[in-house]
Design an enzyme around this catalytic site. Structure first.
Site, short mmCIF file in Angstrom:
data_model
loop_
_atom_site.label_atom_id
_atom_site.label_comp_id
_atom_site.label_asym_id
_atom_site.label_seq_id
_atom_site.Cartn_x
_atom_site.Cartn_y
_atom_site.Cartn_z
N LYS B 163 -9.16 -16.78 3.02
CA LYS B 163 -8.44 -15.61 3.54
C LYS B 163 -7.60 -16.03 4.74
CE LYS B 163 -10.13 -12.20 0.97
NZ LYS B 163 -9.26 -11.30 0.19
N ASP B 190 -5.29 -16.31 0.13
CA ASP B 190 -4.99 -14.88 0.05
C ASP B 190 -4.63 -14.34 1.43
OD1 ASP B 190 -4.80 -12.20 -0.48
OD2 ASP B 190 -6.87 -11.95 -1.15
N GLU B 218 -1.92 -15.74 -2.96
CA GLU B 218 -2.01 -14.31 -3.25
C GLU B 218 -1.34 -13.42 -2.21
OE1 GLU B 218 -5.52 -12.01 -4.65
OE2 GLU B 218 -6.47 -13.96 -4.56
N ASP B 243 -1.35 -8.91 -5.75
CA ASP B 243 -2.64 -8.22 -5.83
C ASP B 243 -2.44 -6.75 -5.43
OD1 ASP B 243 -5.20 -7.27 -5.75
OD2 ASP B 243 -5.89 -8.51 -4.09
N LYS B 267 -7.76 -6.42 -10.94
CA LYS B 267 -9.08 -5.95 -10.52
C LYS B 267 -9.37 -4.66 -11.27
CE LYS B 267 -8.90 -7.94 -5.90
NZ LYS B 267 -8.49 -7.70 -4.50
#
Lengths: 347, 347
Positions: B163, B190, B218, B243, B267
C-alpha cells in the site's frame, strides 16, 4: 464423481430437406447438412449437440467438420464436464469451425445438466419460462412473398421475418403488400448484406413514409463495412442489427466501441456458447440489444438456442424457425413447440 | 422440484477485529463489520453469503444494509434458485448496496449448488483447481513496512501487495527496501487514489530505474480521473489497474472504450456476482486483464471470491487476504487454505 469425465466423442452427418427451397440474398438452399455431436461420459450419460455449418457466413464446410472428429475427441476426452469452463477455453481454439464449437460446447452442457438432473436452461440461469419465435418469408415473386406472409400470420406467428436485399424496388413493394395482409404483426427485415448503404437508407425511408414500422433491420450492408452499418444506423428510423458482421465477441466489442449498431443477432452457430455468453454480457453493459437467430438447424440444433434464450433471458426477438422449414422424421428438441411458442416442461 | 424456492432470508451483523490496525491511503480500520446473509429454501437447504460494505469505495454503511433485510426478503422470497438469472436481475436493483447484492447473489448460488450436490466453483465452470493469494503490507513507518514484507515472504507468499499513496518519497524508499529483503517476489502496488497523475508516473519511473519490477500498479489516481488513469497507463512501464474507478460493468465498459487501463481489479463487494460475470466477459473480448480483490471479508465472504475465481479461472492475480488479517473464532470457508494456496476438496 470422476464419472462425469468425457470418454467418447462421435460425429454423425445428418441431412434434412427443406419443405421448399429457401432463398435469401445470394443463396438458395434445398437441403441442410448438419453434424450431430454425441459425447459420452464415464457414467454412460450422453450429451448431444448439432453443428449447422454455413459456408456463406462462417466459411465452414460440412466435410471439414466431419474430418476433425478425432481432433475434437483428442481435445476433450478425459475432461470432466463439471470443469466446463476449461472445456470452453480449449474448444475456443475451434474458431475456424464455429458451428462445431457450438455443438461440442452444448453437448457438454447437455451432459452436465443430465448429471445434475436439471435442464440446460436452468444451468444457464432459468431466466424465462417461454419465448416466441418468428417465421421467415424468403425471397420470391411479390405474390408468393405476400401469400407466404399471410399464411405465417394465419398460423399464429406475430413476428414475421422478411428477407430482402436482391431487388430494392421489389423489396419495397413486397414489404408494402405484406403489411396490408398482416396487420398487427411485427417485422424483422433482413437484407443479408444485399444493399449499399444508400440503398439501405432508401429502403427504410420509403417504408417509414408508408407508415409501416420495422422492429429490427438486419445487416443491410456488407459485413466488413462497419462505417456503412453506422451510416445506416444513424439515418434509419428503425433499429439496425449486425448479423454477418458479428460472429465473435471480438466483433461485437468493436461494434460497441464504434457505436455501429442498435442490435446484434447472436447465432450459436457463429459464436459457440462461450462467445455467445460473452456477447450477452457485453450487451448488458453497453445498452446493445439482442436477438437470437439460426442457420439450418434441425430440432436438435434449435434446442440449443431455445435453452440458451430461456436460460439467459437476453433476447428481445427470437428467430428460431429453421426446424419449422425442414422435413424431419422425429422431433428431437427437449422443448415444447406450440405455434410460435417454445417452452420447457416445468418440473 | 418447487423445493428449491426461497422461503426465508435472514441478515446477521458480524464483527471481526483486525489482528492489527490496517492503514491504507485515507483510512485506518481496527474492525470489520459485515452482514451475513442466510437464505432458506423450501427443502430446508440454507445458502450463505457475506456483505463487507465499504463506505470509502461504495458509499455503503453496515447499518443501512441491516435496515433493508425485509426489502430483500420481499424481493426474492418465492423465487426458485434454479431461476438464478431472474434473481440476479431483480437484485441488480440493489446497486446502492453492492456488497449486499454480492452476498444475496452468492447465497443463491450456494443454495443451488447444494440442491445440485456440486460446489459453487463448478456451477461457475470449474476452470481452476487452485489459486494463490498475495498478502498485504499496509502503510506504516519504513522499518515496519520492510519488517512486515519480510515476514509475509517468509510465510511463503510469493506475491506481496504494498500500500502506498500518502507520501511519495517514503513510498519510493519503502519499495526499494522491501525489494532487497524479498528477492523473487512479485509486487502489486496499490496507491488507493493517493497520487496525482504526475506523482504516479514519478513513482513508477524511480522504481523502474532501480531495476525493480511491479506486476500491477493499482488505482494511482482519483477514481473520477479517467484521463489521469490513461495518462499513467501510457507513461508507466508497468501495467496499470483500475479499482475504485471500476465498480460496475458500465464503469468497465467505459474504461475499455477509453483504453484507460491494462487491468481491472474485480471485487465482488463492488459488483456483485452479476456484474463481476459481465466484467469477466468484457475482459475476454477486449484484452483487458483481471485481478480479484477484497474488502474486509471474513472467511465466509472470501469463500465467495475463491469460488468465483476457481470457477471462472479469469484472474492473473488474487488478492484475497482480508480473512488472514482478521481475528476469527471459526474458519467458515468451503475451501482449503495452505499458506498462499486456496483450493476446494476434489470429490
Amino acid at each position: 464423481m470422476s464419472m462425469s469425465k468425457i470418454v467418447d466423442v462421435k460425429f454423425t452427418l445428418r441431412r434434412h430437406e427443406y419443405e421448399k427451397p429457401f432463398h435469401i440474398t445470394g443463396s438458395i438452399s434445398s437441403e441442410s447438412r448438419n453434424v450431430e455431436v454425441e459425447i459420452t461420459l464415464e457414467s454412460g450419460i450422453r450429451g448431444y449437440g448439432e453443428a449447422s455449418p454455413s459456408f456463406r457466413v462462417n466459411g465452414e464446410r460440412v466435410e471439414a467438420l466431419l474430418a476433425v472428429e478425432n481432433v475434437v475427441k483428442d481435445m476433450i476426452t478425459g475432461f470432466d464436464v463439471r470443469n466446463y469452463a476449461k472445456i470452453f477455453e480449449i474448444t475456443d481454439k475451434l474458431f475456424a469451425f464455429p458451428s462445431l464449437k457450438a455443438a461440442v460446447q452444448f453437448a457438454v452442457l447437455d451432459a452436465l445438466a443430465q448429471e445434475l438432473d436439471v435442464q440446460v436452461c436452468h444451468l444457464l440461469g432459468g431466466a424465462k419460462s417461454r419465448i416466441e419465435t418468428d417465421k421467415t418469408v424468403g425471397i420470391d415473386s411479390i405474390e408468393k412473398r405476400v401469400e407466404e406472409a399471410r399464411k405465417i400470420f394465419e398460423e399464429g406467428f406475430r413476428v414475421i421475418k422478411i428477407k430482402v436485399g436482391e431487388n430494392l424496388k421489389e423489396d419495397i413493394e413486397a414489404m408494402m403488400e405484406i403489411a396490408k395482409v398482416t396487420k398487427g404483426a411485427k417485422y424483422i427485415v433482413d437484407a443479408n448484406m444485399g444493399y449499399s448503404p444508400k440503398e439501405a437508407v432508401e429502403f427504410v425511408k420509403k417504408i417509414y413514409q408508408a407508415g409501416i414500422d420495422i422492429s429490427v433491420y438486419e445487416q443491410p450492408v456488407r459485413r466488413e463495412d462497419i462505417d456503412g452499418l453506422k451510416f445506416v444506423r444513424f439515418h434509419s428510423p428503425f433499429p439496425v442489427a449486425a448479423d454477418e458482421s458479428a460472429r465473435t465477441k471480438f466483433d461485437v466489442m468493436r461494434l460497441v466501441k464504434e457505436e455501429a449498431v442498435d442490435y446484434v443477432n447472436i447465432k450459436l452457430m457463429k459464436s459457440g456458447i462461450s462467445d455467445a455468453l460473452a456477447i450477452v454480457k457485453i450487451a448488458e453493459a453497453s445498452g446493445l440489444k439482442l436477438m437470437i437467430g439460426c442457420m439450418g438447424e434441425s430440432s436438435l440444433g434449435i434446442n440449443q438456442s431455445v435453452h440458451f434464450a430461456l436460460g439467459t433471458g437476453a433476447f428481445e426477438y427470437h428467430d428460431l424457425d429453421s426446424h419449422l422449414m425442414l422435413k424431419e422424421e422425429k422431433f428431437r428438441g427437449k422443448f415444447i413447440q406450440e405455434g410460435p411458442e417454445m417452452r420447457v416442461r416445468e418440473e
